[in-house]
Design an enzyme around this catalytic site. Structure first.
Site, PDB file in Angstrom:
ATOM      1  N   CYS A   1      37.923  42.119  23.607  1.00 28.95           N
ATOM      2  CA  CYS A   1      38.217  43.044  24.717  1.00 28.95           C
ATOM      3  C   CYS A   1      39.562  43.723  24.456  1.00 28.95           C
ATOM      4  O   CYS A   1      40.529  43.089  24.038  1.00 28.95           O
ATOM      5  CB  CYS A   1      38.247  42.287  26.045  1.00 28.95           C
ATOM      6  SG  CYS A   1      38.696  43.348  27.435  1.00 28.95           S
TER       7      CYS A   1
ATOM      8  N   CYS B   1      41.474  45.153  26.741  1.00 26.75           N
ATOM      9  CA  CYS B   1      42.298  45.318  27.950  1.00 26.75           C
ATOM     10  C   CYS B   1      43.671  44.671  27.771  1.00 26.75           C
ATOM     11  O   CYS B   1      43.885  43.855  26.874  1.00 26.75           O
ATOM     12  CB  CYS B   1      41.581  44.758  29.183  1.00 26.75           C
ATOM     13  SG  CYS B   1      41.820  42.999  29.463  1.00 26.75           S
TER      14      CYS B   1
ATOM     15  N   CYS C   1      43.575  40.763  27.916  1.00 22.95           N
ATOM     16  CA  CYS C   1      43.018  40.080  26.743  1.00 22.95           C
ATOM     17  C   CYS C   1      43.881  40.267  25.495  1.00 22.95           C
ATOM     18  O   CYS C   1      43.851  39.432  24.601  1.00 22.95           O
ATOM     19  CB  CYS C   1      41.596  40.575  26.474  1.00 22.95           C
ATOM     20  SG  CYS C   1      40.442  39.975  27.715  1.00 22.95           S
TER      21      CYS C   1
ATOM     22  N   ASP D   1      35.560  57.508  51.255  1.00 25.78           N
ATOM     23  CA  ASP D   1      34.278  57.414  51.953  1.00 25.78           C
ATOM     24  C   ASP D   1      34.518  57.641  53.437  1.00 25.78           C
ATOM     25  O   ASP D   1      35.645  57.678  53.911  1.00 25.78           O
ATOM     26  CB  ASP D   1      33.545  56.114  51.642  1.00 25.78           C
ATOM     27  CG  ASP D   1      34.260  54.913  52.187  1.00 25.78           C
ATOM     28  OD1 ASP D   1      35.248  55.096  52.913  1.00 25.78           O
ATOM     29  OD2 ASP D   1      33.824  53.791  51.899  1.00 25.78           O
TER      30      ASP D   1
ATOM     31  N   HIS E   1      41.194  42.867  33.707  1.00 27.59           N
ATOM     32  CA  HIS E   1      40.080  42.631  32.776  1.00 27.59           C
ATOM     33  C   HIS E   1      38.742  43.066  33.372  1.00 27.59           C
ATOM     34  O   HIS E   1      37.974  43.783  32.724  1.00 27.59           O
ATOM     35  CB  HIS E   1      39.995  41.161  32.352  1.00 27.59           C
ATOM     36  CG  HIS E   1      38.743  40.883  31.590  1.00 27.59           C
ATOM     37  ND1 HIS E   1      38.586  41.222  30.256  1.00 27.59           N
ATOM     38  CD2 HIS E   1      37.534  40.412  32.004  1.00 27.59           C
ATOM     39  CE1 HIS E   1      37.347  40.940  29.881  1.00 27.59           C
ATOM     40  NE2 HIS E   1      36.685  40.450  30.919  1.00 27.59           N
TER      41      HIS E   1
ATOM     42  N   ASP F   1      30.809  53.236  42.722  1.00 25.37           N
ATOM     43  CA  ASP F   1      32.023  52.532  43.110  1.00 25.37           C
ATOM     44  C   ASP F   1      31.615  51.172  43.645  1.00 25.37           C
ATOM     45  O   ASP F   1      30.479  51.005  44.099  1.00 25.37           O
ATOM     46  CB  ASP F   1      32.775  53.289  44.216  1.00 25.37           C
ATOM     47  CG  ASP F   1      32.077  53.133  45.553  1.00 25.37           C
ATOM     48  OD1 ASP F   1      32.406  52.184  46.290  1.00 25.37           O
ATOM     49  OD2 ASP F   1      31.174  53.940  45.858  1.00 25.37           O
TER      50      ASP F   1
HETATM   51 ZN    ZN Z   1      39.895  41.968  28.785  1.00 21.66          ZN
END
Ligand code: ZN
Length: 443
Positions: free
Chosen positions: A368, A370, A373, A122, A399, A330
């Site tokens: 989840c 990720c 997790c 930016d 996460h 963003d």
């Molecule tokens: Zn997660």
């Protein structure tokens, strides 16, 4: 002393004839940047693909923020794992530290931070505005002082002054004086080398008066002309480097006529044969009018250029903005709140710091995918936060960033399948089940 970069000279060593050849070649050549719409909703919403010299971005997409060339606490390999398609860094911060010359010498932002994919920077306009008014968050802005042009947050010292040529500001790091102009912002961003850059604009607050907003839109348009001219000069000068796309930034606060006028003006603008490659939807936006205001701008903008909405990440804002035609987003919020133990889930946000997580031997969010997790429990995260271990920031950020990237990915998938509205109603119904549904969704 004012610290600026030398600029404004023509390309050294080229005769007039060679200069115009270079311009013609650039116009006719393939820049490696493009945008194609794949599918459309009934209104302005669309899915598409942005092509950059460092890869493609399937839109709508959430772009993770690495303000100082790092997504705080997370290594770039983890960003790839969590599905991030691109990273956005901040020209203002990188100019002050380590300096745009160092990043240039490193081979550009992506090379410096070992991120192989597309990058954004930016312009620094937002940070300069924040220094000017002392406010951090545009969406959460309190409008009780409406009508006052000399807006300054309580207890803050004004650190930036805007004039028609640019902005003089005081470094938040060491108090040194600096000056940004449209030309200097573009020179910095060309050195940083991101695939997508933003024009230098004046960001106003919702508290500025209508006459001030009008002057600000005019000033931003005048700066956009200078940004395009400098962009063209630098593009020709650095002909061997990958093309860097430039997005014009639309201001106009909450006023329909100003937003439309600003969008139309930037969409039609052409300087030295170059026009904007895309658009930043910027400035003060009241949350409850977000979709409406984005829609005004989308109606004035060309279909074949991408639109980036700066600074949002709340689920209801994504749905409203995407339906109104925004393509990329963003925001620092998913990682910022993660470092304070706030965890996003499909059932809303909770704080893993509270006693309820002390013996919760389950993932932060059931189901989840990720890294956090699939490897760790809420009880472990609770412990890390209580013990002030720095791993807490890493695991919580992974996460929350995954949650946010996946949400926008899922919206894109639903749009392509023709299920946008059903997915929106189901997702937001569940996410905000414990709260009153935001007004814009009840229409
Ligand atoms: Zn997660």
């Amino acid at each position: 002393m004012i610290d600026g970069l030398a600029g404004g000279e023509l390309i050294e060593g080229l005769s007039d004839g060679e200069l115009s050849d270079a311009l013609v070649l650039e116009d006719a050549g393939d820049t490696g940047f493009g945008f194609e719409v794949d599918s459309r909703l009934d209104g302005q919403g669309r899915t598409g693909t942005i092509t950059t010299p460092h890869g493609t971005i399937e839109t709508p997409a959430f772009i993770v923020v690495g303000t100082k060339a790092t997504v705080k606490a997370v290594v770039p390999e983890s960003l790839l794992d969590l599905g991030a398609q691109a990273v956005l860094a901040n020209a203002y911060h990188l100019y002050l530290q380590p300096g745009s010359d160092i990043i240039d010498e490193a081979g550009g932002l992506g090379s410096f931070m070992n991120w192989q994919g597309p990058t954004f920077t930016d312009s620094g306009g937002f940070q300069v505005m924040s220094l000017g008014s002392g406010f951090k968050k545009v969406l959460a802005m309190d409008t009780t002082g409406l009508g006052d042009d000399d807006v300054i947050a309580e207890g803050k010292t004004r650190m930036a002054h805007v004039d028609d040529d640019g902005v003089t500001f005081t470094s938040h790091l060491n108090g040194d004086k600096h000056r940004f102009t449209p030309e200097i912002s573009l020179q910095i961003q060309h050195r940083l080398g991101a695939d997508i850059m933003f024009a230098f604009d004046e960001l106003t607050t919702l508290m500025n008066t209508r006459p001030y907003q009008e002057r600000s839109v005019e000033r931003t348009h005048a700066w956009a002309i200078r940004c395009l001219a400098e962009h063209q000069r630098l593009t020709v000068e650095q002909a061997g480097k990958p093309y860097q796309a430039l997005f014009g930034v639309i201001q106009g606060a909450q006023y329909e006529d100003l937003r439309r006028q600003a969008a139309r003006g930037l969409a039609e603008l052409e300087v030295d044969g170059r026009s904007f490659d895309g658009f930043g939807l910027g400035g003060a936006l009241e949350k409850r009018h977000l979709g409406t205001i984005v829609g005004w701008m989308s109606e004035e903008l060309p279909e074949n250029k991408p639109r980036h909405l700066l600074g949002i990440s709340e689920p209801d804002d994504f749905f409203a903005a995407i339906a109104a035609g925004a393509d990329t987003f963003d925001c620092v919020n998913p990682s910022r709140v993660a470092r304070n133990a706030a965890i996003y889930t499909a059932d809303g946000r909770y704080n893993v710091n509270t006693a309820a997580s002390r013996r919760a031997f389950a993932p932060l969010e059931d189901g989840c995918d990720c890294y956090t997790c699939t490897h760790y429990t809420r009880a472990y995260l609770h412990h890390l936060f209580k013990a002030k271990e720095i791993l807490s920031s890493t695991l919580a950020t992974i996460h929350n960033e995954r949650f946010t990237v996946r949400l926008v990915d899922n919206i894109r998938t639903a749009m392509k399948a023709g299920d946008f509205e059903a997915f929106r109603d189901e997702f937001l119904g569940r996410f905000y089940a414990s709260r009153r549904l935001p007004q814009q969704l009840l229409k």
